[in-house]
Design a protein around this motif. Structure first.
Motif, mmCIF file in Angstrom:
data_model
loop_
_atom_site.group_PDB
_atom_site.id
_atom_site.type_symbol
_atom_site.label_atom_id
_atom_site.label_comp_id
_atom_site.label_asym_id
_atom_site.label_seq_id
_atom_site.Cartn_x
_atom_site.Cartn_y
_atom_site.Cartn_z
ATOM 1 N N LEU A 69 47.218 18.759 -15.451
ATOM 2 C CA LEU A 69 48.096 19.972 -15.945
ATOM 3 C C LEU A 69 47.474 21.157 -15.565
ATOM 4 C CD1 LEU A 69 48.799 18.485 -19.370
ATOM 5 C CD2 LEU A 69 50.341 18.344 -17.244
ATOM 6 N N LEU A 70 46.180 21.333 -15.112
ATOM 7 C CA LEU A 70 45.411 22.455 -14.453
ATOM 8 C C LEU A 70 46.349 23.300 -13.623
ATOM 9 C CD1 LEU A 70 41.689 21.208 -14.762
ATOM 10 C CD2 LEU A 70 42.972 22.480 -16.735
ATOM 11 N N PRO A 71 46.101 24.515 -13.320
ATOM 12 C CA PRO A 71 46.400 25.198 -12.179
ATOM 13 C C PRO A 71 45.695 24.875 -11.083
ATOM 14 C CG PRO A 71 46.072 26.725 -14.283
ATOM 15 C CD PRO A 71 45.448 25.602 -14.545
ATOM 16 N N GLU A 72 46.012 25.213 -9.794
ATOM 17 C CA GLU A 72 45.529 24.795 -8.735
ATOM 18 C C GLU A 72 44.264 25.607 -8.397
ATOM 19 O OE1 GLU A 72 46.311 22.529 -6.617
ATOM 20 O OE2 GLU A 72 47.854 21.730 -7.968
ATOM 21 N N ASP A 73 44.383 26.713 -8.882
ATOM 22 C CA ASP A 73 43.148 27.593 -8.660
ATOM 23 C C ASP A 73 41.834 27.247 -9.627
ATOM 24 O OD1 ASP A 73 44.314 28.397 -11.061
ATOM 25 O OD2 ASP A 73 43.772 30.379 -10.785
ATOM 26 N N VAL A 74 42.330 26.564 -10.754
ATOM 27 C CA VAL A 74 41.045 25.945 -11.607
ATOM 28 C C VAL A 74 40.549 24.745 -11.113
ATOM 29 C CG1 VAL A 74 40.644 25.114 -13.815
ATOM 30 C CG2 VAL A 74 41.962 27.168 -13.923
ATOM 31 N N LYS A 75 41.689 23.949 -10.532
ATOM 32 C CA LYS A 75 41.160 22.525 -9.894
ATOM 33 C C LYS A 75 40.486 22.899 -8.761
ATOM 34 C CE LYS A 75 45.328 19.873 -10.750
ATOM 35 N NZ LYS A 75 46.610 19.239 -10.437
ATOM 36 N N SER A 76 40.789 23.947 -7.857
ATOM 37 C CA SER A 76 39.749 24.317 -7.003
ATOM 38 C C SER A 76 38.268 24.682 -7.279
ATOM 39 C CB SER A 76 40.574 25.420 -5.943
ATOM 40 O OG SER A 76 39.549 25.773 -5.033
ATOM 41 N N ILE A 112 31.320 31.221 -9.857
ATOM 42 C CA ILE A 112 32.448 30.345 -10.053
ATOM 43 C C ILE A 112 32.373 30.597 -11.685
ATOM 44 C CG2 ILE A 112 33.405 28.408 -10.337
ATOM 45 C CD1 ILE A 112 32.667 27.806 -7.205
ATOM 46 N N ILE A 113 31.516 30.253 -12.405
ATOM 47 C CA ILE A 113 31.365 29.981 -13.752
ATOM 48 C C ILE A 113 31.760 31.323 -14.618
ATOM 49 C CG2 ILE A 113 29.990 29.221 -15.850
ATOM 50 C CD1 ILE A 113 28.488 27.183 -13.993
ATOM 51 N N LEU A 114 30.814 32.411 -14.196
ATOM 52 C CA LEU A 114 31.037 33.733 -14.711
ATOM 53 C C LEU A 114 32.684 34.334 -14.722
ATOM 54 C CD1 LEU A 114 27.749 35.842 -14.150
ATOM 55 C CD2 LEU A 114 28.658 34.240 -16.153
ATOM 56 N N ASP A 115 33.152 34.050 -13.364
ATOM 57 C CA ASP A 115 34.673 34.561 -13.304
ATOM 58 C C ASP A 115 35.535 33.761 -13.957
ATOM 59 O OD1 ASP A 115 33.624 36.344 -11.385
ATOM 60 O OD2 ASP A 115 34.304 35.112 -9.608
ATOM 61 N N ALA A 116 35.243 32.257 -14.148
ATOM 62 C CA ALA A 116 36.235 31.408 -14.955
ATOM 63 C C ALA A 116 36.050 31.995 -16.399
ATOM 64 C CB ALA A 116 35.673 30.057 -14.845
ATOM 65 N N THR A 117 34.882 32.211 -16.954
ATOM 66 C CA THR A 117 34.631 32.537 -18.371
ATOM 67 C C THR A 117 35.205 33.926 -18.623
ATOM 68 O OG1 THR A 117 32.324 31.445 -18.424
ATOM 69 C CG2 THR A 117 32.787 32.986 -20.061
ATOM 70 N N ARG A 118 35.078 34.856 -17.825
ATOM 71 C CA ARG A 118 35.592 36.227 -17.890
ATOM 72 C C ARG A 118 37.352 35.959 -17.867
ATOM 73 N NH1 ARG A 118 33.464 38.198 -13.832
ATOM 74 N NH2 ARG A 118 31.920 39.473 -15.017
ATOM 75 N N PRO A 175 39.023 24.360 -19.491
ATOM 76 C CA PRO A 175 38.640 23.446 -18.747
ATOM 77 C C PRO A 175 37.137 23.491 -17.991
ATOM 78 C CG PRO A 175 40.377 24.611 -17.533
ATOM 79 C CD PRO A 175 40.267 25.041 -19.004
ATOM 80 N N ILE A 176 36.805 24.688 -17.792
ATOM 81 C CA ILE A 176 35.510 24.758 -17.155
ATOM 82 C C ILE A 176 34.407 24.854 -18.217
ATOM 83 C CG2 ILE A 176 34.220 26.400 -15.520
ATOM 84 C CD1 ILE A 176 36.392 26.690 -13.974
ATOM 85 N N LEU A 177 34.864 25.750 -19.103
ATOM 86 C CA LEU A 177 33.533 25.956 -20.217
ATOM 87 C C LEU A 177 33.432 24.546 -21.033
ATOM 88 C CD1 LEU A 177 34.410 29.293 -21.869
ATOM 89 C CD2 LEU A 177 32.814 28.715 -19.794
ATOM 90 N N SER A 178 34.710 23.605 -21.044
ATOM 91 C CA SER A 178 34.279 22.430 -21.954
ATOM 92 C C SER A 178 33.508 21.443 -20.747
ATOM 93 C CB SER A 178 35.538 21.734 -22.145
ATOM 94 O OG SER A 178 36.387 21.529 -21.159
ATOM 95 N N ARG A 179 33.460 21.682 -19.722
ATOM 96 C CA ARG A 179 32.676 20.803 -18.823
ATOM 97 C C ARG A 179 31.294 21.259 -18.656
ATOM 98 N NH1 ARG A 179 38.023 19.892 -17.241
ATOM 99 N NH2 ARG A 179 38.368 18.113 -16.323
ATOM 100 N N TYR A 180 31.137 22.549 -18.210
ATOM 101 C CA TYR A 180 29.888 23.117 -18.017
ATOM 102 C C TYR A 180 29.591 23.991 -19.240
ATOM 103 C CZ TYR A 180 30.667 21.684 -13.304
ATOM 104 O OH TYR A 180 30.964 21.133 -12.056
#
Length: 649
Positions: free
Chosen positions: A181-188, A211-217, A449-454
């Motif tokens: 269900l994740l967007p393509e940019d998040v999967k990438s 990547i992690i900082l941009d996803a968090t922001r 999805p990213i913060l829950s993994r990392y």
């Protein structure tokens, strides 16, 4: 232990519970400085009861000693102090109040040796235990409670572990059923993070951080925009007065004390905004925990209490995204950011900027000033794609805290992060304490999805941003120094040595120091602001270099001119040296310093003398005319100049 006569604790300097000879289990000492009308704070010293009359006296003195600190800090210092007191209580000797200074020294040293031999404690933690106990002992001696005696020494060379960065965070939960269900940019992004696993590669480290900082922001900005749209809509609804609580009560209230309502009232209260309007009219700006009236029962039974509170005032869950966004954008310590005051953010003479002023606790409350871009509320709109600035986030917090200011304790009323409720419950207005902050962050990151993994904690953001500054600047120590806002350049370099070089390959690690010392002059003609160098200090540094033989081979007039040129360089003036012999000596001396770098780095003068001197020498060489530099290089190959060895630490 034989029965003794005990003093009445009411005669001591603080209000304490009366402790009778048979009730040492009640050795819970009340702290008026840490208590509030809603919450009473005690420090438990029951474990130290066998100290006899000294136990209540030590307990009361501890409360006096800790009066100016927050309760969390006081309880942290209580741990080693109680260890020390418990050891004294079990010492095979006479009553402690009868001990000689030699006995006090012996038993305290014995306690310290037991701490030193504890395999579960790191050396830096052991030293902290000793440090806290030594300070408490000094307080007791000053108050003439115990005699003076020589204290044991700390462990030399104890080093604490620097906080890791997000680049070091390992992946959790390798598979998630919601991944489709994740967007393509998040999967990438997730796929790229799985590929970036070489923490010795500085380029991969930087990419992983980005990547992690941009996803968090991105996640935080999305949460903020969604919440702020609902918050402002609710406040606008209340301000417009579309729903009149008094008219509602006149129509449906059978009685108001206690509140009883006629049938049909629930059909009228059909939205959260109307519930909030009614609750605020009846109970003020805080939602009571009691469910004694039907309106409150409706809130607790059919709505999320946390969501209702979020729309009434600031709560841990509602302020956390705003605070985290500030920490992602600027390397401020979590403790400093969460303890900001409502007046910390002020306008400047430039309308496009604001100034943040805060105290850095780890630097003995040194005052820090930061210039930010001014608030822009247009970035809070749902359709906006522009970055939300820290000033904008704090401006939102200022509005959210207003309903709670009246209920806060006087000591906390001017704090920026006032919150009420933990997980939506409770009715005490508090500051944003570390335990509350950690719990709110854990709840928040589960939604991404990213913060829950990392998984990382907020205190990892500051070292991450400093590391990012170092990598982006190509190893510029001054850029890193300014990003970290350290007081001393030495602090920045020790951070770089311990944290940065460990993440790079061995070859890159060997080059880190040379990059810092030999390339800092690039695009940096004015060093006074960067390194805090004054003309007086510049002359002192050059004078110290002369003890190694620098400029001794030039003539008196040339030596004086070169000295003045080096001093002028620190003030941003252009240096023009047309003497090839002077250029040759500077070249030879630079090669000598570079060859001695391994020794120079161990010198206590490295940060204050040899690093700035290398910068000055680089500056002179960079400003030399090309023909003079070329003639100087030829002459340098023919000269036989010997300098004294570098000083050892």
């Amino acid at each position: 232990m034989a029965a003794r006569k005990y003093d009445n604790l009411w005669k001591l300097d603080v209000v304490l519970r009366r402790i009778e000879p048979k009730s040492f289990s009640e050795l819970n000492v009340y702290s008026p400085k840490h208590s509030t009308p809603r919450r009473r704070v005690y420090f438990n010293f029951a474990i130290c009861a066998e100290l006899g009359p000294l136990a209540p006296r030590f307990a009361s003195e501890f409360v006096i000693w800790m009066a100016d600190l927050v309760v969390a800090t006081a309880r942290g210092k209580l741990v080693p102090v109680r260890y020390w007191m418990r050891h004294l209580a079990h010492a095979d000797a006479a009553y402690p109040e009868d001990w000689t200074p030699t006995q006090w020294q012996f038993h305290t040293t014995e306690w310290w040796l037991s701490i030193r031999s504890d395999p579960d404690l790191k050396d830096v933690t052991k030293n902290e235990y000793l440090y806290h106990v030594q300070n408490f002992i000094a307080h007791l001696q000053q108050r003439q409670v115990i005699p003076r005696f020589k204290l044991p020494k700390a462990i030399r060379g104890a080093k604490g572990r620097k906080k890791i960065t997000v680049a070091e965070v390992l992946k959790q939960n390798k598979e998630n059923p919601k991944d489709d269900l994740l967007p393509e940019d998040v999967k990438s992004a997730l796929a790229e993070l799985d590929f970036l696993d070489d923490l010795t590669d500085s380029a991969q480290v930087l990419r992983r951080i980005e990547i992690i900082l941009d996803a968090t922001r991105s996640f935080l900005e999305s949460k903020i925009r969604s919440f702020w749209t609902e918050w402002t809509a609710t406040r606008q609804y209340l301000d417009l007065g579309v729903f009149d609580p008094e008219d509602f009560l006149e129509k449906f209230a059978v009685s108001r004390d206690p509140l009883k309502l006629r049938r049909g009232w629930r059909e009228v209260i059909d939205s959260r905004a109307r519930i909030i309007a009614l609750v605020e009219y009846m109970h003020g700006s805080m939602l009571p925990v009691s469910t004694s009236d039907p309106v409150l029962r409706l809130v607790y039974n059919e709505y999320s209490v946390g969501e209702i509170r979020d729309l009434m005032h600031s709560t841990p869950d509602s302020v956390l995204p705003f605070l985290a966004l500030v920490l992602v954008n600027d390397p401020i310590e979590v403790s400093s950011a969460s303890n900001l005051f409502a007046t910390s953010l002020k306008t400047t003479s430039n309308p496009s900027n604001v100034r943040l002023t805060y105290l850095k606790k780890r630097a003995r409350y040194r005052k820090i000033n930061v210039i930010w871009a001014a608030s822009d509320e247009r970035t809070l709109k749902l359709a906006s794609r522009r970055r939300i600035e820290p000033a904008t986030a704090l401006g939102c917090i200022l509005q959210m805290r207003e309903p709670l200011q009246h209920y806060a304790e006087p000591a906390d009323a001017d704090r920026l992060f006032l919150v009420c409720g933990n997980k939506g419950h409770g009715e005490t207005v508090k500051v944003l304490s570390p335990p509350i902050l950690r719990a709110a962050w854990d709840r928040l990151r589960q939604e991404d999805p990213i913060l829950s993994r990392y998984r990382y904690t907020l205190d990892k953001l500051r070292p991450t941003l400093i590391l990012r500054s170092f990598l982006v600047s190509g190893g510029d120590i001054f850029a890193t120094f300014h990003a970290a806002r350290h007081k001393w350049l030495t602090t920045t370099q020790s951070y770089v040595n311990e944290v940065v070089t460990e993440k790079m390959s061995s070859s890159a690690a060997r080059e880190v120091q040379d990059v810092m010392t030999l390339s800092v002059t690039k695009d940096r003609p004015h060093l006074e602001k960067s390194a805090g160098i004054s003309p007086v200090r510049a002359r002192a540094i050059i004078e110290k270099a002369r003890h190694m033989g620098f400029l001794e081979h030039t003539g008196g007039q040339s030596r004086k001119k070169v000295t003045e040129d080096l001093v002028k360089f620190t003030q941003g003036e252009v240096i023009v040296i047309e003497d090839a012999s002077v250029a040759a000596e500077i070249l030879v001396f630079k090669e000598h310093l570079v060859s001695e770098l391994p020794i120079l780095r161990t010198s206590s003068d490295f940060e204050s003398v040899w690093l700035p001197l290398l910068v000055y020498v680089n500056g002179c060489l960079a400003a030399l005319p090309p023909d003079v530099l070329e003639r100087g290089r030829k002459l340098a190959s023919e000269l036989q100049i010997a300098y004294l060895d570098a000083p050892h630490a």
